[in-house]
Scaffold this motif. Structure first.
Motif, short mmCIF file in Angstrom:
data_model
loop_
_atom_site.label_atom_id
_atom_site.label_comp_id
_atom_site.label_asym_id
_atom_site.label_seq_id
_atom_site.Cartn_x
_atom_site.Cartn_y
_atom_site.Cartn_z
N GLU A 28 0.88 -1.17 0.03
CA GLU A 28 -0.05 0.16 -0.01
C GLU A 28 0.85 1.41 -0.12
OE1 GLU A 28 -3.02 0.09 3.00
OE2 GLU A 28 -3.43 -2.07 2.99
N ARG A 29 0.29 2.13 -0.78
CA ARG A 29 1.18 3.56 -0.74
C ARG A 29 0.22 4.71 -0.09
NH1 ARG A 29 3.39 5.06 -6.44
NH2 ARG A 29 1.08 4.55 -7.22
N ALA A 30 0.65 5.93 0.46
CA ALA A 30 0.23 6.78 1.02
C ALA A 30 -0.86 7.28 -0.06
CB ALA A 30 1.05 7.92 1.44
N ARG A 31 -0.34 7.74 -1.40
CA ARG A 31 -1.15 8.22 -2.51
C ARG A 31 -0.91 7.11 -3.74
NH1 ARG A 31 1.50 13.07 -4.24
NH2 ARG A 31 -0.23 12.94 -5.88
N GLY A 32 -2.12 6.94 -4.45
CA GLY A 32 -1.85 6.35 -5.59
C GLY A 32 -2.34 4.72 -5.22
N MET A 33 -2.39 4.00 -6.47
CA MET A 33 -2.67 2.70 -6.20
C MET A 33 -1.70 1.87 -5.53
SD MET A 33 -4.74 1.84 -9.78
CE MET A 33 -5.13 -0.03 -9.13
N ASP A 34 -1.98 0.66 -5.11
CA ASP A 34 -0.96 -0.38 -4.54
C ASP A 34 0.13 -0.71 -5.60
OD1 ASP A 34 -2.66 -0.34 -2.31
OD2 ASP A 34 -3.34 -2.37 -2.67
N VAL A 35 1.19 -1.21 -5.28
CA VAL A 35 2.18 -1.65 -5.91
C VAL A 35 2.32 -3.24 -5.67
CG1 VAL A 35 4.61 -1.80 -6.57
CG2 VAL A 35 3.59 0.46 -5.82
N ALA A 36 2.45 -3.91 -6.50
CA ALA A 36 2.47 -5.47 -6.54
C ALA A 36 3.84 -5.83 -6.70
CB ALA A 36 1.69 -6.24 -7.66
N VAL A 37 4.42 -6.76 -5.63
CA VAL A 37 5.92 -7.12 -5.84
C VAL A 37 5.81 -8.83 -6.07
CG1 VAL A 37 7.82 -7.36 -4.41
CG2 VAL A 37 6.44 -5.42 -3.96
N PHE A 38 6.27 -9.08 -6.99
CA PHE A 38 6.44 -10.47 -7.49
C PHE A 38 7.66 -11.19 -7.20
CE2 PHE A 38 3.91 -7.54 -10.15
CZ PHE A 38 2.40 -8.40 -10.43
N ARG A 39 7.75 -12.46 -7.11
CA ARG A 39 8.59 -13.62 -7.02
C ARG A 39 8.60 -14.58 -8.08
NH1 ARG A 39 11.53 -16.78 -2.16
NH2 ARG A 39 9.33 -17.21 -1.61
N ASN A 40 9.64 -14.61 -8.89
CA ASN A 40 9.35 -15.95 -9.44
C ASN A 40 10.10 -16.95 -9.29
OD1 ASN A 40 12.25 -15.50 -10.49
ND2 ASN A 40 11.74 -14.77 -12.48
N ASP A 41 10.11 -18.29 -9.90
CA ASP A 41 10.76 -19.59 -9.44
C ASP A 41 12.28 -19.63 -9.48
OD1 ASP A 41 10.85 -19.68 -12.05
OD2 ASP A 41 9.95 -21.66 -12.56
N ALA A 42 12.78 -18.38 -10.01
CA ALA A 42 14.16 -18.41 -10.11
C ALA A 42 14.68 -17.53 -8.88
CB ALA A 42 14.70 -17.69 -11.24
N GLY A 43 13.67 -16.89 -8.27
CA GLY A 43 14.10 -16.18 -6.99
C GLY A 43 14.03 -14.64 -7.27
N VAL A 91 12.89 -10.84 -7.81
CA VAL A 91 11.81 -9.84 -7.56
C VAL A 91 11.61 -8.70 -8.45
CG1 VAL A 91 11.12 -8.66 -5.21
CG2 VAL A 91 12.33 -10.66 -4.88
N PHE A 92 10.33 -8.53 -8.55
CA PHE A 92 10.20 -7.60 -9.50
C PHE A 92 8.75 -6.64 -8.88
CE2 PHE A 92 11.18 -11.14 -11.96
CZ PHE A 92 12.15 -10.70 -12.79
N ALA A 93 8.69 -5.28 -9.35
CA ALA A 93 7.59 -4.74 -8.82
C ALA A 93 6.75 -3.85 -9.80
CB ALA A 93 7.98 -3.69 -7.68
N LEU A 94 5.75 -4.00 -10.01
CA LEU A 94 4.67 -3.25 -11.04
C LEU A 94 3.61 -2.43 -10.21
CD1 LEU A 94 4.31 -5.96 -13.77
CD2 LEU A 94 6.11 -3.92 -13.75
N LEU A 95 2.71 -1.40 -10.83
CA LEU A 95 1.82 -0.92 -10.43
C LEU A 95 0.75 -1.98 -10.28
CD1 LEU A 95 0.41 1.83 -9.26
CD2 LEU A 95 -0.32 1.89 -11.75
N ASP A 96 -0.08 -2.05 -9.47
CA ASP A 96 -1.03 -3.31 -9.43
C ASP A 96 -2.13 -2.88 -10.31
OD1 ASP A 96 -2.22 -5.79 -8.53
OD2 ASP A 96 -3.11 -5.26 -6.86
#
Length: 133
Positions: free
Chosen positions: A26-41, A43-48
């Motif tokens: 969650e952010r103070a302003r704006g939409m949430d950010v999605a943090v992802f983990r793939n099977d290679a370990g 980590v990425f982050a995109l606007l949800d």
């Protein structure tokens, strides 16, 4: 890795993100950010928010370095936020740092990237007419 902690916000530990899954920040302003983990370990982050119809990418299926939007199965790149051709469009991505198992996002980006993007309204959106007599 040498990090100035004022530039980064601790959001979780790597193990808090399911393999081939995500967690929302969650952010103070704006939409949430999605943090992802793939099977290679990795980590990425995109606007949800899918660039197509605003679907919640955090609820999508992660495969390789992509996530499938749960609404219409668009394939979105986790490294760049862009839809795979023939689909078009991108969602904002956020810089990620992982140090000693801790996941950090750029504090500047969290406070400034896509803060004006509005979450889509689910279901039929109708305006109520005011009845006057």
């Amino acid at each position: 890795m040498n990090m100035n902690l004022n530039d980064w916000t601790l959001v979780c530990r790597v193990e808090d993100i399911p393999v081939l899954g995500s967690r929302r920040v969650e952010r103070a302003r704006g939409m949430d950010v999605a943090v992802f983990r793939n099977d290679a370990g990795q980590v990425f982050a995109l606007l949800d928010r899918c660039p197509h119809k605003g679907g919640p990418l955090s609820q999508g299926i992660v495969f390789g370095t992509r996530v499938a939007c749960p609404l219409h199965n668009w394939s979105i790149g986790l490294d760049d936020g862009c839809a795979q051709a023939p689909d078009e469009g991108c969602t904002p991505r956020f810089s990620v740092r992982v140090e000693d198992g801790a996941v950090y996002l750029s504090a500047v980006e969290l406070a400034s990237v896509a803060v004006d993007v509005v979450a889509p309204v689910a279901g039929p959106a109708r305006r109520m007419a005011v009845v006057t007599r």
